[in-house]
Design a protein around this motif. Sequence first.
Motif, PDB file in Angstrom:
ATOM      1  N   GLY A  21      37.382  31.980  33.300  1.00 33.86           N
ATOM      2  CA  GLY A  21      37.018  33.253  33.501  1.00 33.86           C
ATOM      3  C   GLY A  21      37.183  33.644  35.116  1.00 33.86           C
ATOM      4  N   ARG A  22      37.624  32.739  35.878  1.00 29.91           N
ATOM      5  CA  ARG A  22      37.736  33.053  37.064  1.00 29.91           C
ATOM      6  C   ARG A  22      38.515  34.364  37.593  1.00 29.91           C
ATOM      7  N   LEU A  23      37.867  35.441  38.061  1.00 28.99           N
ATOM      8  CA  LEU A  23      38.426  35.831  38.837  1.00 28.99           C
ATOM      9  C   LEU A  23      38.978  36.739  40.496  1.00 28.99           C
ATOM     10  N   ARG A  24      39.742  37.889  39.608  1.00 29.61           N
ATOM     11  CA  ARG A  24      40.675  37.898  40.934  1.00 29.61           C
ATOM     12  C   ARG A  24      40.688  39.464  41.105  1.00 29.61           C
ATOM     13  N   GLY A  25      40.631  39.813  42.305  1.00 33.52           N
ATOM     14  CA  GLY A  25      40.571  41.734  42.646  1.00 33.52           C
ATOM     15  C   GLY A  25      40.127  41.632  44.242  1.00 33.52           C
ATOM     16  N   THR A  26      39.861  42.875  44.398  1.00 36.56           N
ATOM     17  CA  THR A  26      39.343  43.788  45.516  1.00 36.56           C
ATOM     18  C   THR A  26      38.113  43.298  45.503  1.00 36.56           C
ATOM     19  N   GLU A  27      37.198  43.236  46.432  1.00 36.17           N
ATOM     20  CA  GLU A  27      36.072  43.265  46.588  1.00 36.17           C
ATOM     21  C   GLU A  27      35.461  44.395  45.431  1.00 36.17           C
ATOM     22  N   THR A  28      35.425  46.035  46.100  1.00 34.57           N
ATOM     23  CA  THR A  28      35.271  46.886  45.157  1.00 34.57           C
ATOM     24  C   THR A  28      35.239  46.514  43.474  1.00 34.57           C
ATOM     25  N   ARG A  36      28.317  46.032  36.160  1.00 29.91           N
ATOM     26  CA  ARG A  36      28.692  46.507  34.581  1.00 29.91           C
ATOM     27  C   ARG A  36      27.795  45.507  33.597  1.00 29.91           C
ATOM     28  N   GLY A  37      28.100  44.246  34.355  1.00 24.38           N
ATOM     29  CA  GLY A  37      27.577  42.868  33.440  1.00 24.38           C
ATOM     30  C   GLY A  37      28.181  42.117  32.791  1.00 24.38           C
ATOM     31  N   LEU A  38      30.160  42.357  33.652  1.00 20.61           N
ATOM     32  CA  LEU A  38      30.972  42.123  33.112  1.00 20.61           C
ATOM     33  C   LEU A  38      31.665  40.928  34.183  1.00 20.61           C
ATOM     34  N   ALA A  39      30.594  40.100  35.022  1.00 22.02           N
ATOM     35  CA  ALA A  39      31.459  39.219  36.010  1.00 22.02           C
ATOM     36  C   ALA A  39      29.940  38.775  36.821  1.00 22.02           C
ATOM     37  N   PHE A  40      30.756  37.533  37.528  1.00 29.91           N
ATOM     38  CA  PHE A  40      28.584  37.448  38.188  1.00 29.91           C
ATOM     39  C   PHE A  40      29.454  36.594  39.103  1.00 29.91           C
ATOM     40  N   PRO A  45      29.724  27.999  47.489  1.00 28.40           N
ATOM     41  CA  PRO A  45      30.783  28.708  48.170  1.00 28.40           C
ATOM     42  C   PRO A  45      31.762  27.739  47.361  1.00 28.40           C
ATOM     43  N   PRO A  46      33.407  27.933  47.206  1.00 26.37           N
ATOM     44  CA  PRO A  46      33.793  29.622  47.877  1.00 26.37           C
ATOM     45  C   PRO A  46      33.256  30.846  47.189  1.00 26.37           C
ATOM     46  N   ARG A  47      32.060  30.894  46.319  1.00 26.92           N
ATOM     47  CA  ARG A  47      31.243  32.503  45.741  1.00 26.92           C
ATOM     48  C   ARG A  47      32.232  32.972  45.350  1.00 26.92           C
ATOM     49  N   ASP A  48      33.190  32.709  43.938  1.00 25.97           N
ATOM     50  CA  ASP A  48      34.311  33.420  43.081  1.00 25.97           C
ATOM     51  C   ASP A  48      33.447  34.610  42.424  1.00 25.97           C
ATOM     52  N   HIS A  49      34.843  35.269  41.768  1.00 31.22           N
ATOM     53  CA  HIS A  49      33.370  35.743  40.625  1.00 31.22           C
ATOM     54  C   HIS A  49      34.488  35.279  39.573  1.00 31.22           C
ATOM     55  N   PHE A  50      33.370  35.813  38.302  1.00 32.09           N
ATOM     56  CA  PHE A  50      34.066  34.942  37.126  1.00 32.09           C
ATOM     57  C   PHE A  50      33.378  35.791  35.940  1.00 32.09           C
ATOM     58  N   LEU A  51      33.942  35.565  34.860  1.00 34.40           N
ATOM     59  CA  LEU A  51      32.976  36.429  33.759  1.00 34.40           C
ATOM     60  C   LEU A  51      32.192  36.054  33.213  1.00 34.40           C
ATOM     61  N   THR A 115      27.144  28.538  36.683  1.00 33.73           N
ATOM     62  CA  THR A 115      25.703  28.313  37.052  1.00 33.73           C
ATOM     63  C   THR A 115      24.576  27.782  37.042  1.00 33.73           C
ATOM     64  N   ASN A 116      24.642  26.151  35.207  1.00 37.13           N
ATOM     65  CA  ASN A 116      23.613  25.584  35.909  1.00 37.13           C
ATOM     66  C   ASN A 116      24.606  23.960  36.999  1.00 37.13           C
ATOM     67  N   PRO A 117      23.216  24.135  37.650  1.00 34.66           N
ATOM     68  CA  PRO A 117      23.571  23.529  38.824  1.00 34.66           C
ATOM     69  C   PRO A 117      24.745  22.009  38.695  1.00 34.66           C
ATOM     70  N   ASP A 118      24.279  21.544  37.107  1.00 38.43           N
ATOM     71  CA  ASP A 118      25.262  20.210  37.182  1.00 38.43           C
ATOM     72  C   ASP A 118      26.177  20.407  36.007  1.00 38.43           C
ATOM     73  N   GLY A 119      26.563  21.487  36.065  1.00 41.35           N
ATOM     74  CA  GLY A 119      27.276  22.039  34.953  1.00 41.35           C
ATOM     75  C   GLY A 119      27.414  21.818  33.567  1.00 41.35           C
ATOM     76  N   SER A 120      26.304  20.952  33.712  1.00 40.36           N
ATOM     77  CA  SER A 120      26.011  21.724  31.957  1.00 40.36           C
ATOM     78  C   SER A 120      25.839  22.469  30.812  1.00 40.36           C
ATOM     79  N   THR A 121      26.710  21.852  30.455  1.00 43.16           N
ATOM     80  CA  THR A 121      26.836  23.583  29.155  1.00 43.16           C
ATOM     81  C   THR A 121      25.271  23.592  27.697  1.00 43.16           C
ATOM     82  N   ASP A 122      25.642  21.676  27.670  1.00 41.42           N
ATOM     83  CA  ASP A 122      24.437  21.835  27.049  1.00 41.42           C
ATOM     84  C   ASP A 122      22.532  22.297  26.828  1.00 41.42           C
TER      85      ASP A 122
END
Length: 212
Positions: A21-28, A36-40, A45-51, A115-122
């Motif tokens: 779900g990693r996103l690429r686009g302008t900062e705007t 809109r709650g569609l990305a976070f 770091p590198p502080r990428d955006h994801f859906l 978003t979980n520090p250890d990458g856990s999905t459980d």
Amino acid sequence: MTRPPTAAQRRVIDAADPETGRLRGTETQLAALVKRGLAFRHPRPPRDHFLTPAGHRIREAPEPEPAMVTETPTSTGSGVFAARIGGEQAADTGPARVREVHSAWQGLLELRRMTNPDGSTDRPCGWERTHLVQAAALALEAAGHRPGDADTASAGYRVRATPQPEAVAVREPDPGALRACAATLEKAGWQVGEHTEPRTGVRYVLASPRRV
């Protein structure tokens, strides 16, 4: 009413990595999707955006649907996906809804991983702790449990907030179905326990997101 994404925003969503779900686009563009709650934005770091789960749902939909852009009391907060908490009128259970719920659940698992520090999905993530009712209801519906409709005498689960911090109550008239709901939430990373209402003797499940 919540407006659907613009054509430019939709292109950014459609171009998201299908796995992460990693996103690429302008900062705007990215900032607008976050608003809109569609990305976070990932806190590390590198502080990428994801859906977000809502963003995943938009990406998988062929085109915006009216039901997806209507703010409802059971919205996940983005106005894009409404979790069925029980008590709704004539809830749709057809193939389209099944796909919608599956997409939202997969998006939520990805949000946990990112978003979980250890990458856990459980276990639940921070978003779920601030949207307890919707998160628990999504876990139940994604596992195939049926939400109760507006007829209070009908079977089906109902998820409601409680005075206790980080806890929701799940009620289901069928004792076996109630135990099944508890098992589903436990598998989804929630701590659960069955309780009895003192005045009525009705059994219910109290569930809280597990932290470890």
